[in-house]
Write a protein that holds these residues in place. Structure first.
Motif, PDB file in Angstrom:
ATOM      1  N   ARG A 123       0.983  -0.884  -0.397  1.00  0.00           N
ATOM      2  CA  ARG A 123       0.143  -0.058  -0.507  1.00  0.00           C
ATOM      3  C   ARG A 123       0.290   1.412   0.244  1.00  0.00           C
ATOM      4  O   ARG A 123       0.611   2.542  -0.134  1.00  0.00           O
ATOM      5  CB  ARG A 123      -0.711   0.192   1.493  1.00  0.00           C
ATOM      6  N   ARG A 124       2.472   0.904  -0.330  1.00  0.00           N
ATOM      7  CA  ARG A 124       2.932   2.331   0.002  1.00  0.00           C
ATOM      8  C   ARG A 124       2.899   3.204   1.535  1.00  0.00           C
ATOM      9  O   ARG A 124       3.131   4.078   0.972  1.00  0.00           O
ATOM     10  CB  ARG A 124       2.873   3.100  -1.163  1.00  0.00           C
ATOM     11  N   GLN A 125       2.930   2.362   2.585  1.00  0.00           N
ATOM     12  CA  GLN A 125       2.903   2.961   3.501  1.00  0.00           C
ATOM     13  C   GLN A 125       4.211   2.966   4.346  1.00  0.00           C
ATOM     14  O   GLN A 125       4.729   2.065   4.331  1.00  0.00           O
ATOM     15  CB  GLN A 125       1.485   2.300   4.472  1.00  0.00           C
ATOM     16  N   TYR A 126       4.293   4.225   4.616  1.00  0.00           N
ATOM     17  CA  TYR A 126       6.055   4.207   5.789  1.00  0.00           C
ATOM     18  C   TYR A 126       6.042   3.361   6.842  1.00  0.00           C
ATOM     19  O   TYR A 126       7.109   2.879   6.863  1.00  0.00           O
ATOM     20  CB  TYR A 126       6.345   5.554   5.747  1.00  0.00           C
ATOM     21  N   SER A 127       5.095   2.424   7.398  1.00  0.00           N
ATOM     22  CA  SER A 127       5.304   2.113   7.870  1.00  0.00           C
ATOM     23  C   SER A 127       5.015   0.585   8.040  1.00  0.00           C
ATOM     24  O   SER A 127       5.746  -0.240   8.658  1.00  0.00           O
ATOM     25  CB  SER A 127       3.660   1.243   9.162  1.00  0.00           C
ATOM     26  N   GLY A 128       5.311   0.387   6.783  1.00  0.00           N
ATOM     27  CA  GLY A 128       6.113  -1.225   6.322  1.00  0.00           C
ATOM     28  C   GLY A 128       7.354  -1.339   6.222  1.00  0.00           C
ATOM     29  O   GLY A 128       8.185  -2.062   6.674  1.00  0.00           O
ATOM     30  N   ARG A 129       7.996  -0.172   6.277  1.00  0.00           N
ATOM     31  CA  ARG A 129       9.276  -0.270   6.760  1.00  0.00           C
ATOM     32  C   ARG A 129       9.640  -0.658   7.697  1.00  0.00           C
ATOM     33  O   ARG A 129      10.477  -1.325   8.693  1.00  0.00           O
ATOM     34  CB  ARG A 129       9.541   1.440   6.086  1.00  0.00           C
ATOM     35  N   LEU A 130       8.774   0.505   8.619  1.00  0.00           N
ATOM     36  CA  LEU A 130      10.380   0.321  10.279  1.00  0.00           C
ATOM     37  C   LEU A 130       9.044  -1.440  10.520  1.00  0.00           C
ATOM     38  O   LEU A 130       9.439  -2.011  11.207  1.00  0.00           O
ATOM     39  CB  LEU A 130       8.923   0.686  11.244  1.00  0.00           C
ATOM     40  N   LEU A 131       8.094  -2.455  10.029  1.00  0.00           N
ATOM     41  CA  LEU A 131       7.734  -3.154  10.360  1.00  0.00           C
ATOM     42  C   LEU A 131       8.306  -3.991   9.469  1.00  0.00           C
ATOM     43  O   LEU A 131       8.603  -5.417  10.335  1.00  0.00           O
ATOM     44  CB  LEU A 131       6.276  -3.493   9.807  1.00  0.00           C
ATOM     45  N   HIS A 132       8.974  -4.123   8.418  1.00  0.00           N
ATOM     46  CA  HIS A 132       9.877  -4.689   8.405  1.00  0.00           C
ATOM     47  C   HIS A 132      10.599  -4.991   8.824  1.00  0.00           C
ATOM     48  O   HIS A 132      11.869  -6.097   9.019  1.00  0.00           O
ATOM     49  CB  HIS A 132      10.014  -4.063   7.118  1.00  0.00           C
ATOM     50  N   LEU A 133      11.356  -4.030   9.150  1.00  0.00           N
ATOM     51  CA  LEU A 133      12.956  -3.156  10.366  1.00  0.00           C
ATOM     52  C   LEU A 133      12.845  -4.661  11.256  1.00  0.00           C
ATOM     53  O   LEU A 133      13.649  -5.586  11.554  1.00  0.00           O
ATOM     54  CB  LEU A 133      13.302  -2.538  10.749  1.00  0.00           C
ATOM     55  N   ALA A 134      11.690  -4.335  11.954  1.00  0.00           N
ATOM     56  CA  ALA A 134      11.311  -4.861  13.337  1.00  0.00           C
ATOM     57  C   ALA A 134      11.208  -6.507  13.235  1.00  0.00           C
ATOM     58  O   ALA A 134      11.733  -6.853  14.219  1.00  0.00           O
ATOM     59  CB  ALA A 134       9.984  -4.422  13.554  1.00  0.00           C
ATOM     60  N   TYR A 135      10.859  -6.772  11.499  1.00  0.00           N
ATOM     61  CA  TYR A 135      10.669  -8.157  11.667  1.00  0.00           C
ATOM     62  C   TYR A 135      12.288  -8.329  11.801  1.00  0.00           C
ATOM     63  O   TYR A 135      12.169  -9.926  11.640  1.00  0.00           O
ATOM     64  CB  TYR A 135       9.541  -7.973  10.328  1.00  0.00           C
ATOM     65  N   GLY A 136      12.757  -8.437  10.619  1.00  0.00           N
ATOM     66  CA  GLY A 136      14.611  -8.343  10.240  1.00  0.00           C
ATOM     67  C   GLY A 136      14.677  -8.651  11.415  1.00  0.00           C
ATOM     68  O   GLY A 136      15.769  -9.680  12.339  1.00  0.00           O
ATOM     69  N   ILE A 137      14.848  -7.566  12.687  1.00  0.00           N
ATOM     70  CA  ILE A 137      15.460  -7.309  13.775  1.00  0.00           C
ATOM     71  C   ILE A 137      15.052  -8.326  14.561  1.00  0.00           C
ATOM     72  O   ILE A 137      16.046  -9.139  15.015  1.00  0.00           O
ATOM     73  CB  ILE A 137      15.359  -5.558  14.984  1.00  0.00           C
ATOM     74  N   GLY A 138      14.143  -9.268  15.014  1.00  0.00           N
ATOM     75  CA  GLY A 138      13.933  -9.888  15.712  1.00  0.00           C
ATOM     76  C   GLY A 138      13.377 -10.678  15.683  1.00  0.00           C
ATOM     77  O   GLY A 138      13.201 -12.474  16.551  1.00  0.00           O
ATOM     78  N   THR A 139      14.167 -11.343  14.457  1.00  0.00           N
ATOM     79  CA  THR A 139      13.785 -12.725  13.370  1.00  0.00           C
ATOM     80  C   THR A 139      15.524 -13.632  13.577  1.00  0.00           C
ATOM     81  O   THR A 139      15.585 -14.711  13.937  1.00  0.00           O
ATOM     82  CB  THR A 139      13.508 -13.001  11.935  1.00  0.00           C
ATOM     83  N   ILE A 140      16.372 -12.587  13.503  1.00  0.00           N
ATOM     84  CA  ILE A 140      17.924 -13.060  14.359  1.00  0.00           C
ATOM     85  C   ILE A 140      17.519 -13.914  15.155  1.00  0.00           C
ATOM     86  O   ILE A 140      18.219 -14.970  15.379  1.00  0.00           O
ATOM     87  CB  ILE A 140      18.967 -11.719  13.853  1.00  0.00           C
ATOM     88  N   PRO A 141      17.100 -13.417  16.772  1.00  0.00           N
ATOM     89  CA  PRO A 141      17.565 -14.180  17.767  1.00  0.00           C
ATOM     90  C   PRO A 141      17.038 -15.036  17.249  1.00  0.00           C
ATOM     91  O   PRO A 141      17.433 -16.369  19.147  1.00  0.00           O
ATOM     92  CB  PRO A 141      17.029 -12.714  18.992  1.00  0.00           C
ATOM     93  N   LEU A 142      14.991 -15.282  17.442  1.00  0.00           N
ATOM     94  CA  LEU A 142      14.488 -15.923  17.083  1.00  0.00           C
ATOM     95  C   LEU A 142      15.213 -16.834  16.766  1.00  0.00           C
ATOM     96  O   LEU A 142      14.956 -18.672  17.092  1.00  0.00           O
ATOM     97  CB  LEU A 142      12.902 -16.019  16.318  1.00  0.00           C
ATOM     98  N   PHE A 143      15.759 -17.083  15.657  1.00  0.00           N
ATOM     99  CA  PHE A 143      16.068 -17.670  14.994  1.00  0.00           C
ATOM    100  C   PHE A 143      17.617 -18.725  15.468  1.00  0.00           C
ATOM    101  O   PHE A 143      17.145 -19.783  15.280  1.00  0.00           O
ATOM    102  CB  PHE A 143      17.250 -17.531  13.125  1.00  0.00           C
ATOM    103  N   ILE A 144      18.192 -17.944  16.250  1.00  0.00           N
ATOM    104  CA  ILE A 144      19.340 -18.757  17.065  1.00  0.00           C
ATOM    105  C   ILE A 144      18.594 -19.384  18.236  1.00  0.00           C
ATOM    106  O   ILE A 144      19.186 -20.507  18.253  1.00  0.00           O
ATOM    107  CB  ILE A 144      19.990 -16.894  17.627  1.00  0.00           C
ATOM    108  N   TRP A 145      17.677 -18.934  18.678  1.00  0.00           N
ATOM    109  CA  TRP A 145      17.222 -19.474  19.990  1.00  0.00           C
ATOM    110  C   TRP A 145      16.012 -20.852  19.556  1.00  0.00           C
ATOM    111  O   TRP A 145      16.646 -22.305  19.647  1.00  0.00           O
ATOM    112  CB  TRP A 145      16.222 -18.754  20.733  1.00  0.00           C
ATOM    113  N   GLY A 146      16.099 -21.170  18.136  1.00  0.00           N
ATOM    114  CA  GLY A 146      15.282 -21.815  17.179  1.00  0.00           C
ATOM    115  C   GLY A 146      16.346 -23.068  17.322  1.00  0.00           C
ATOM    116  O   GLY A 146      15.933 -24.264  17.383  1.00  0.00           O
ATOM    117  N   MET A 147      17.218 -23.255  16.819  1.00  0.00           N
ATOM    118  CA  MET A 147      18.378 -22.949  16.276  1.00  0.00           C
ATOM    119  C   MET A 147      18.867 -23.899  17.206  1.00  0.00           C
ATOM    120  O   MET A 147      19.326 -25.509  17.673  1.00  0.00           O
ATOM    121  CB  MET A 147      19.467 -22.543  15.620  1.00  0.00           C
TER     122      MET A 147
END
Length: 203
Positions: free
Chosen positions: A107-131
């Protein structure tokens, strides 16, 4: 003799330069590509995560009971742990976050950037924990299998298959969040990057 009806001379308009015009801002194409990709990956994550949660919350025990009829009681090390259930539930919610991020970016909303950054930042420790959880589970199962080589459950273990599963998990879990961190953290950082300079109500 001057004709009173003669039209007085007017200054000639300067010739128009055919190249002298303003281009309309062009909508960037990347929000559509990134948004749709995130939506598709989130859909896959929700599907796999939903099945994984169902297995962790009861499905695994159901299939183990069926297998026990052929191979005897299942070892406790093969039962899902509390950590696996919690990590799987958080992973499901993280797929929901990616879905919302993809929709907002589409939808070309700037909030998409912030949500993607939150997703990327949170995925790393979640992935390490899962491994770590998976490595601990593999170590416990392999240690039990070595101590009980005659058990039918131990004979069903396939270390190569376990490592292949981990490799697939890495390929599915890491590339996109790393891309999101680079793309939205270093490249597309301004609201006009989403719209090409147009106002949102003009889209």
């Amino acid at each position: 003799m001057i004709d009173d009806h003669e039209t007085p001379p007017t200054s000639a308009a300067p010739p128009t330069d055919p190249l002298d015009f303003e281009l309309e801002p062009e909508l960037p194409k990347w929000p559509k590509v990134v948004g749709i990709t995130s939506i598709v990956l989130a859909g896959i994550g929700l599907g796999c995560g939903g099945c994984g949660i169902a297995m962790l919350l009861g499905g695994t025990e159901f299939f183990l009971k069926m297998a026990e009829q052929q191979m005897g009681p299942a070892p406790s090390v093969m039962l899902p742990t509390l950590q696996q259930k919690v990590q799987g539930s958080i992973g499901f919610l993280w797929a929901v976050l990616l879905l919302i991020a993809g929709i907002q970016t589409l939808r070309r909303q700037y909030s998409g950037r912030l949500l993607h950054l939150a997703y990327g930042i949170g995925t790393i420790p979640l992935f390490i924990w899962g491994m770590k959880i998976q490595f601990d589970a593999m170590a416990a199962i392999n240690q039990w299998a070595q101590a009980n080589p005659d058990n039918q459950w131990a004979q069903q273990q396939n270390p190569i298959g376990q490592w292949i599963g981990l490799g697939i998990a890495v390929l599915l879990s890491l590339p996109w969040p790393l891309f999101c961190l680079g793309w939205f953290g270093l490249v597309k950082k301004k609201p006009e990057d989403f719209t090409g300079g147009l106002m949102v109500d003009q889209l």
